[in-house]
Design a protein around this motif. Structure first.
Motif, mmCIF file in Angstrom:
data_model
loop_
_atom_site.group_PDB
_atom_site.id
_atom_site.type_symbol
_atom_site.label_atom_id
_atom_site.label_comp_id
_atom_site.label_asym_id
_atom_site.label_seq_id
_atom_site.Cartn_x
_atom_site.Cartn_y
_atom_site.Cartn_z
ATOM 1 N N VAL A 69 -3.346 0.279 4.386
ATOM 2 C CA VAL A 69 -2.832 0.865 5.358
ATOM 3 C C VAL A 69 -2.927 0.505 6.577
ATOM 4 O O VAL A 69 -3.814 -0.445 7.124
ATOM 5 C CB VAL A 69 -3.798 2.279 5.655
ATOM 6 N N LEU A 70 -1.810 0.609 7.728
ATOM 7 C CA LEU A 70 -1.728 0.131 8.786
ATOM 8 C C LEU A 70 -2.249 1.397 10.041
ATOM 9 O O LEU A 70 -1.646 2.424 9.795
ATOM 10 C CB LEU A 70 -0.449 -0.436 9.331
ATOM 11 N N HIS A 71 -3.318 0.937 10.746
ATOM 12 C CA HIS A 71 -3.693 2.141 11.694
ATOM 13 C C HIS A 71 -2.862 2.071 12.852
ATOM 14 O O HIS A 71 -3.067 3.120 13.803
ATOM 15 C CB HIS A 71 -5.141 1.855 11.916
ATOM 16 N N ARG A 72 -1.945 1.040 13.108
ATOM 17 C CA ARG A 72 -1.186 0.911 14.444
ATOM 18 C C ARG A 72 0.335 0.717 13.971
ATOM 19 O O ARG A 72 0.474 0.194 13.057
ATOM 20 C CB ARG A 72 -1.696 -0.145 15.090
ATOM 21 N N GLU A 73 0.897 1.172 14.824
ATOM 22 C CA GLU A 73 2.519 1.388 14.571
ATOM 23 C C GLU A 73 3.115 -0.037 14.748
ATOM 24 O O GLU A 73 2.960 -0.422 15.903
ATOM 25 C CB GLU A 73 3.173 2.407 15.103
ATOM 26 N N ILE A 74 3.863 -0.608 14.041
ATOM 27 C CA ILE A 74 4.604 -1.860 13.937
ATOM 28 C C ILE A 74 5.743 -1.621 13.503
ATOM 29 O O ILE A 74 6.300 -0.747 12.852
ATOM 30 C CB ILE A 74 3.790 -3.161 13.291
ATOM 31 N N LEU A 114 -7.764 -0.863 0.997
ATOM 32 C CA LEU A 114 -8.388 0.327 0.469
ATOM 33 C C LEU A 114 -8.518 0.143 -0.974
ATOM 34 O O LEU A 114 -9.364 0.609 -1.717
ATOM 35 C CB LEU A 114 -7.646 1.618 0.673
ATOM 36 N N ALA A 115 -7.698 -0.715 -1.663
ATOM 37 C CA ALA A 115 -7.809 -0.842 -3.349
ATOM 38 C C ALA A 115 -7.089 -2.079 -3.591
ATOM 39 O O ALA A 115 -6.287 -2.582 -2.922
ATOM 40 C CB ALA A 115 -7.137 0.441 -3.751
ATOM 41 N N GLY A 116 -7.544 -2.560 -4.789
ATOM 42 C CA GLY A 116 -6.687 -3.879 -5.261
ATOM 43 C C GLY A 116 -7.334 -5.205 -4.579
ATOM 44 O O GLY A 116 -6.809 -6.073 -4.390
ATOM 45 N N HIS A 117 -8.571 -5.069 -4.171
ATOM 46 C CA HIS A 117 -9.466 -6.090 -3.344
ATOM 47 C C HIS A 117 -9.267 -7.301 -4.383
ATOM 48 O O HIS A 117 -9.027 -8.641 -3.813
ATOM 49 C CB HIS A 117 -10.685 -5.917 -2.931
ATOM 50 N N ASP A 118 -9.429 -7.283 -5.698
ATOM 51 C CA ASP A 118 -9.302 -8.436 -6.579
ATOM 52 C C ASP A 118 -7.986 -9.042 -6.828
ATOM 53 O O ASP A 118 -7.895 -10.007 -7.529
ATOM 54 C CB ASP A 118 -9.973 -7.852 -7.852
ATOM 55 N N ARG A 119 -6.829 -8.381 -6.298
ATOM 56 C CA ARG A 119 -5.485 -8.787 -6.614
ATOM 57 C C ARG A 119 -4.633 -9.108 -5.265
ATOM 58 O O ARG A 119 -3.296 -9.344 -5.162
ATOM 59 C CB ARG A 119 -4.663 -7.592 -7.068
ATOM 60 N N LEU A 120 -5.461 -9.705 -4.223
ATOM 61 C CA LEU A 120 -4.758 -9.962 -2.757
ATOM 62 C C LEU A 120 -4.173 -11.306 -2.939
ATOM 63 O O LEU A 120 -3.460 -11.590 -2.290
ATOM 64 C CB LEU A 120 -5.903 -9.923 -1.711
ATOM 65 N N ASP A 121 -4.550 -12.085 -4.087
ATOM 66 C CA ASP A 121 -4.087 -13.423 -4.436
ATOM 67 C C ASP A 121 -2.435 -13.430 -5.033
ATOM 68 O O ASP A 121 -2.020 -14.600 -5.532
ATOM 69 C CB ASP A 121 -4.822 -14.448 -5.031
ATOM 70 N N ARG A 122 -1.983 -12.181 -5.441
ATOM 71 C CA ARG A 122 -0.749 -12.086 -5.957
ATOM 72 C C ARG A 122 0.414 -12.589 -5.003
ATOM 73 O O ARG A 122 0.291 -12.342 -4.012
ATOM 74 C CB ARG A 122 -0.618 -10.593 -6.353
ATOM 75 N N LEU A 156 0.198 4.486 8.568
ATOM 76 C CA LEU A 156 -0.527 6.108 8.821
ATOM 77 C C LEU A 156 0.257 6.609 10.244
ATOM 78 O O LEU A 156 0.403 5.690 11.040
ATOM 79 C CB LEU A 156 -1.793 6.044 9.033
ATOM 80 N N GLY A 157 0.703 7.774 10.096
ATOM 81 C CA GLY A 157 1.345 8.459 11.237
ATOM 82 C C GLY A 157 1.579 9.768 10.745
ATOM 83 O O GLY A 157 1.086 10.363 9.798
#
Length: 554
Positions: free
Chosen positions: A134-139, A46-54, A110-111
């Motif tokens: 965010v995770l839409h399914r529980e793990i 949802l945010a920080g798409h340009d920081r996914l290579d951290r 999310l839950g």
């Protein structure tokens, strides 16, 4: 005994073990999102798409509002959102504290505790450039932690193994008898970036660039040495031995940052270089190698005209000259000398010029007996005195350090620094072409144009064919007769075709000379009173001398 592994021409490791600092991927947020254990949770960024290579240093799961105080930075935080807080202000403060701790990413399942991401949370994450997933399914968080920690440990293990491979490769070079320049070349090829060895005071001793590198290494060095904390610059301390201050080994690529492998490789290389310096006292040799490389590159046209003064200063020229005098020397019986002897001789020659008030840079083309020099001049009127001084300094230094031998010196025109490359090339070729001439303090390049040109063509089959056509019958005659005629032709040409001067030079009466000249005309089918034919004969004689000397040198 284990056989030595064959290396390629760059000195880099063979393909099956080659290390590339850009190929070793950190465990990044993007990498983690691609793991099956996280994909099962249906992640959405949802945010920080340009920081996914951290990079992710570790994974932590927690549900308290002050979780940021328990973190050290670099973590991927897993949470169900219980500690984030219901109010927008709490959510913004929660994200802000995580960003201050330089957390790699925030992952919310999310839950019931946190059914959906709020605008305040997303806006805060976007403003602080914190990746929010965010995770839409529980793990099970424990499976995520286990999977990512396994990836991190495996990556660290691979990093250490590849660092050891580099260390073994560089050590093998030294054990095989190679020197520090070869170690630096192998490191530059492996890291795909230029490498610089500096003495105390950040004085450049030696450098190497990877194959096909397209940037000016001196520009890179001048930028990098003032930007120690730049992402594309790393340095390691090098002990110089004795009571000398420490130097450093610098790797720099201003186009992209390095990963952890570069630092490990640099540390290993710095230790090996320090041992080599301690063992062989190579600093003087490195200086000589660096200056020789610069001068050879300059003569070969690999230094841009606008970069000549800057690069020369980096290599040790202590002046910004208005003009430079290119000087070259061809040294006979010199190449067998040890590199340390050459380095000392070149140092002595340069110091002799300094003692006469002349700034100069002196070096040797690698593995040859060709010595090159640039002497700084105030004006063109200094040329003759500077050439005298340079020839004298080179001849005495070589004789003192390398033993007796023939030193043929050629000096070019006084030129502006931007023109030094071509002028130095002509001086080097002229010195080589003049090695068979009667000795003199130094030869003027301008007087050797024809001889230099023929010397550069010495391996051309067409030139050998010219000699055979023009002089063949005379050469064959002299092989079969006691009375040889080639020296008579040489004397005639040396005296400009003037018969009286030729007779005096050969100690002959005129009738004897005329008889010989008539026989030469008959053998070669020429008219020795024709200026054009005399010129052709003169060129053929020069060409024969060049070809014969080239064959004897092989």
């Amino acid at each position: 005994m284990t056989p030595h592994r064959k290396r390629d021409m760059t000195g880099a490791m063979p393909p099956e073990t080659a290390s590339d600092s850009r190929a070793l991927a950190n465990i990044t947020v993007r990498h983690a999102l691609g793991l099956p254990v996280l994909r099962r949770g249906l992640p959405q960024v949802l945010a920080g798409h340009d920081r996914l290579d951290r990079p992710i240093r570790w994974v932590h799961a927690g549900e308290v509002s002050n979780i940021a105080s328990l973190l050290m930075g670099g973590e991927m935080l897993l949470t169900t959102g219980m500690g984030i807080g219901p109010r927008a202000a709490d959510q913004r403060r929660f994200v802000e504290r995580l960003a201050e701790q330089e957390v790699a990413a925030l992952v919310i399942e999310l839950g019931p505790a946190f059914p959906e991401p709020t605008p305040a949370l997303v806006d805060a994450a976007q403003r602080h450039r914190l990746p929010l997933i965010v995770l839409h399914r529980e793990i099970a968080f424990v499976t995520v932690t286990e999977a990512i920690h396994t990836e991190i440990v495996s990556s660290h293990y691979a990093l250490l193994r590849r660092g050891e491979q580099i260390q073994r490769r560089l050590t093998a070079l030294m054990l095989d008898g190679e020197g520090i320049p070869e170690v630096l070349s192998a490191l530059a090829a492996t890291l795909r970036a230029p490498v610089f060895l500096e003495a105390a005071g950040r004085r450049l001793l030696s450098h190497a660039v990877p194959p096909d590198y397209d940037l000016d290494p001196v520009d890179v060095w001048e930028t990098a040495r003032h930007a120690d904390d730049a992402p594309g610059v790393q340095a390691a301390r090098v002990r110089m031995g004795g009571h000398q201050a420490d130097g450093r080994l610098l790797v720099a690529d201003l186009r992209a940052p390095f990963d952890a492998l570069a630092g490990i490789a640099l540390d290993h290389a710095a230790d090996i270089v320090a041992l080599a310096l301690l063992r062989a006292r190579q600093e003087e040799e490195l200086i000589a190698h660096e200056r020789g490389s610069f001068l050879a590159n300059l003569a070969d046209g690999r230094v841009a005209p606008e970069a000549v003064v800057r690069t020369a200063r980096a290599a040790g020229l202590d002046a910004d000259p208005a003009l430079v005098l290119p000087v070259a020397a061809e040294v006979r019986a010199g190449p067998a000398a040890a590199p340390a002897d050459w380095a000392t001789a070149l140092r002595d020659a340069r110091q002799a010029l300094v003692d006469r008030g002349l700034h100069a840079i002196v070096g040797r083309r690698a593995a040859t007996a060709s010595v090159l020099a640039l002497v700084a001049l105030r004006d063109a009127d200094q040329r003759t005195a500077a050439a005298d001084a340079a020839a004298d300094a080179l001849r005495h230094a070589v004789g003192r350090r390398l033993g007796p031998g023939e030193v043929t010196v050629a000096a070019g025109r006084a030129v502006e620094p931007a023109e030094a490359g071509e002028a130095l090339r002509l001086a080097e070729e002229s010195a080589a072409s003049a090695a068979g001439l009667p000795p003199r303090p130094w030869h003027d390049v301008r007087a050797l144009e024809l001889r230099r040109l023929l010397w550069s063509w010495r391996d051309d089959p067409g030139l050998a064919a010219l000699v055979d056509r023009v002089l063949g019958p005379l050469i064959e005659h002299d092989r079969q007769r006691k009375l040889v005629l080639l020296p008579t032709l040489e004397a005639l040409l040396a005296n400009g075709g003037r018969k009286a001067e030729t007779a005096r030079a050969l100690h002959l009466n005129r009738q004897a000379l005329y008889h010989r000249l008539t026989r030469i005309e008959q053998l070669l089918d020429v008219d020795l009173s024709d200026a054009g034919q005399l010129l052709t004969l003169h060129v053929a004689l020069y060409a024969r001398e060049c070809i014969d000397r080239a064959r004897s040198d092989r």
